[in-house]
Design an enzyme around this catalytic site. Structure first.
Site, PDB file in Angstrom:
ATOM      1  CE  LYS A   1      -3.805   2.027   2.752  1.00 46.76           C
ATOM      2  NZ  LYS A   1      -4.599   1.871   3.984  1.00 46.76           N
TER       3      LYS A   1
ATOM      4  CB  SER B   1      -7.950   3.710   3.127  1.00 47.72           C
ATOM      5  OG  SER B   1      -7.074   3.128   4.068  1.00 47.72           O
TER       6      SER B   1
ATOM      7  CB  SER C   1      -8.047   0.810   6.017  1.00 52.19           C
ATOM      8  OG  SER C   1      -8.765   2.007   5.882  1.00 52.19           O
TER       9      SER C   1
HETATM   10  N1  GLN Z   1     -12.862   4.198   6.908  1.00 52.87           N
HETATM   11  C1  GLN Z   1     -12.189   4.613   8.102  1.00 52.87           C
HETATM   12  C2  GLN Z   1     -11.769   6.066   7.967  1.00 52.87           C
HETATM   13  O1  GLN Z   1     -12.077   6.637   7.002  1.00 52.87           O
HETATM   14  C3  GLN Z   1     -11.017   3.723   8.382  1.00 52.87           C
HETATM   15  C4  GLN Z   1      -9.841   4.025   7.550  1.00 52.87           C
HETATM   16  C5  GLN Z   1      -8.650   3.203   7.889  1.00 52.87           C
HETATM   17  O2  GLN Z   1      -8.765   2.165   8.531  1.00 52.87           O
HETATM   18  N2  GLN Z   1      -7.489   3.700   7.488  1.00 52.87           N
HETATM   19  O3  GLN Z   1     -11.130   6.607   8.803  1.00 52.87           O
END
Ligand code: GLN
Length: 487
Positions: free
Chosen positions: A78, A153, A177
């Site tokens: 990532k 994400s 994410s």
């Molecule tokens: N969807 C969550 C957020 O927007 C989690 C994102 C993540 O785990 N990086 O913060």
């Protein structure tokens, strides 16, 4: 079977017996990437030349070295994890040209284990989002239906695994994410215990929550990747000096004597009936394998979204202060004063969601609001953590959905941040408590989109989560399905 379809453990066998070579498999993957990237857009950067060189190196050296369990295995990382000499943009314009001078500990460990780095995968900007639509470079698409989001994400990593554009990948999980995109793309995603894996070189979003973990084609691969990256690191004081068990060995034990809890608060109104049915089928399978189930309650679950969306932005607003046009990234050169330069660089460099989080975070930390919001959220976090500690006196693991629905269409929630935040309701609590959670495929909707099942375990019981997941996986065949990308 094509070489790019292999799992890590299958590939390792073929490399060991000489039935294939690192060059063959790496070439096969880059060809696959060329073919499907126009549809999926999972990668932000490719490191083809370097990867091919490494592949040649492995073929020359051979695969006999047992200290290199990932020798010749091509993986994706990532784009929030620093890779020396390879651009690390975090899906943001502000870091569009940032090339780190060092490798994250996780990347170093993967390299030490022998992996070949294929490239960097797409993501929501600074890992803020649940759909990949917050990437400054355009969204990744769900390989199962390219009109749908892959989740976020780590959507690029999950889509790359699902589309066979890598053998396996790593992502990061702050509030879901890894697990949520894995669930939406029909692959395995594992967020380890906070502190199990070093965060050194992971660009910080919310430091008390961020954790790196594997996204893979099956559970055995998740165990192998976790093995390679887990363990104490002197460069990260939040990594925990604790022995790392042999995860792969652990998998083979059955489920006799295991009690799993079904948390009532995860089967509520708003849970899509198709998702509920698939998760219930998973539960029945586990029971059929000799595990015992009990209904349990995690009473503070409903406050998870509110607490998370105060704590995470608060930490983000502080972490993102470093992008000022001086130390890192994009600088606007038209500003006449220092303040103007800061303001212009940041307004141009950050996207809308990142700005929203910085504002939210700054607000909840400001004098007068700190006690009302930030401190309260931390108290709620403690209650959520206690819910889990208490429930783990009754059962060893928890089984629940990963997300209330399968993947949704691109564009559906972009203009409704609250709806987007609510889609994290089942992944946020484990993050707030710091416990491990794994997502594994457990079915499909009638529209053919994958559904994930989440297994949560007590702190540092990754082995147990993997073992339950493995037993379930081996008695279902969802992980063998492939998205219809070739038609
Ligand atoms: N969807 C969550 C957020 O927007 C989690 C994102 C993540 O785990 N990086 O913060």
């Amino acid at each position: 079977m094509q070489l790019y379809e292999l799992t890590i453990h299958e590939l390792r066998k073929l490399l060991d017996t000489g039935e294939t070579t690192a060059v063959e498999v790496t070439e096969s993957i880059y060809n696959r990437i060329k073919k499907v990237e126009p549809k999926v857009a999972a990668y932000l950067s490719l490191a083809e030349e370097r990867a091919m060189e490494e592949a040649h190196g492995w073929d020359k050296q051979g695969f006999g070295d047992r200290t290199k369990p990932l020798a010749g295995v091509p993986l994706a990382v990532k784009d929030v994890i620093c890779t020396r000499g390879i651009r690390t943009s975090c899906g943001s314009k502000i870091l569009a040209n940032f090339v780190p001078p060092y490798d994250a500990t996780v990347v170093l460990r993967l390299k030490e284990a022998g992996c070949i780095l294929l490239g960097k995968t797409n993501m929501d900007e600074f890992a803020m989002g649940s759909s990949n639509e917050n990437s400054a470079f355009g969204p990744t698409r769900n390989p199962w239906n390219v009109k749908y989001i892959p989740g976020g994400s780590s959507g690029g990593s999950a889509a790359a695994v699902a589309a066979d554009e890598c053998i396996g990948a790593v992502g990061s999980d702050t509030g879901g994410s890894i697990r949520q995109p894995a669930s939406h793309c029909g692959v395995v995603g594992f967020k380890p215990t906070y502190g199990r894996v070093s965060r050194y070189g992971l660009v910080a979003f919310a430091s008390s929550l961020d954790q790196i973990g594997p996204i893979t084609k099956d559970v055995r691969d998740a165990a192998l990747l976790l093995q390679a990256i887990a363990g104490y690191d002197q460069n990260d004081s939040t990594s925990v000096p604790r022995d790392v068990p042999n995860y792969a060995q652990n998998l083979l034990e059955g489920l006799k004597g295991v009690t799993f809890g079904i948390p009532r608060e995860y089967f509520i109104e708003g849970l899509d009936p198709e998702v509920e049915r698939a998760v219930q089928n998973g539960i029945r399978t586990l029971e059929g394998l000799g595990a015992k189930s009990v209904e349990v309650t995690l009473p503070h679950t409903e406050y998870g979204v509110a607490a998370y969306y105060i704590i995470a932005p608060a930490e983000a607003s502080s972490n993102l202060a470093r992008y000022d046009g001086v130390k890192y990234g994009h600088r606007n050169r038209e500003g006449k004063t220092l303040m103007e330069m800061y303001r212009r660089s940041r307004s141009q460099g950050f996207g809308a969601e990142v700005k929203r989080r910085i504002m939210l975070g700054t607000y909840v930390l400001s004098a007068g609001y700190y006690d009302a919001y930030y401190k309260k959220a931390l108290q709620v976090r403690t209650l959520i953590r206690r819910d889990f500690l208490k429930v783990f006196e009754q059962c060893q693991v928890l089984v629940a959905p990963v997300a209330p629905t399968a993947a949704f269409p691109l564009g559906e929630k972009v203009n409704d941040p609250l709806q987007m935040y609510l889609s994290d309701v089942f992944t946020l609590p484990a993050s707030l408590a710091g416990i491990p959670g794994i997502s594994i495929p457990c079915g499909f909707t009638s529209a053919g989109l994958p559904i994930g099942l989440q297994i949560m375990a007590p702190h540092f019981e990754e082995g147990l989560a993997l073992r339950v997941a493995y037993n379930l996986e081996q008695n279902t065949d969802f992980h063998h399905h492939r998205p219809p990308l070739d038609s």
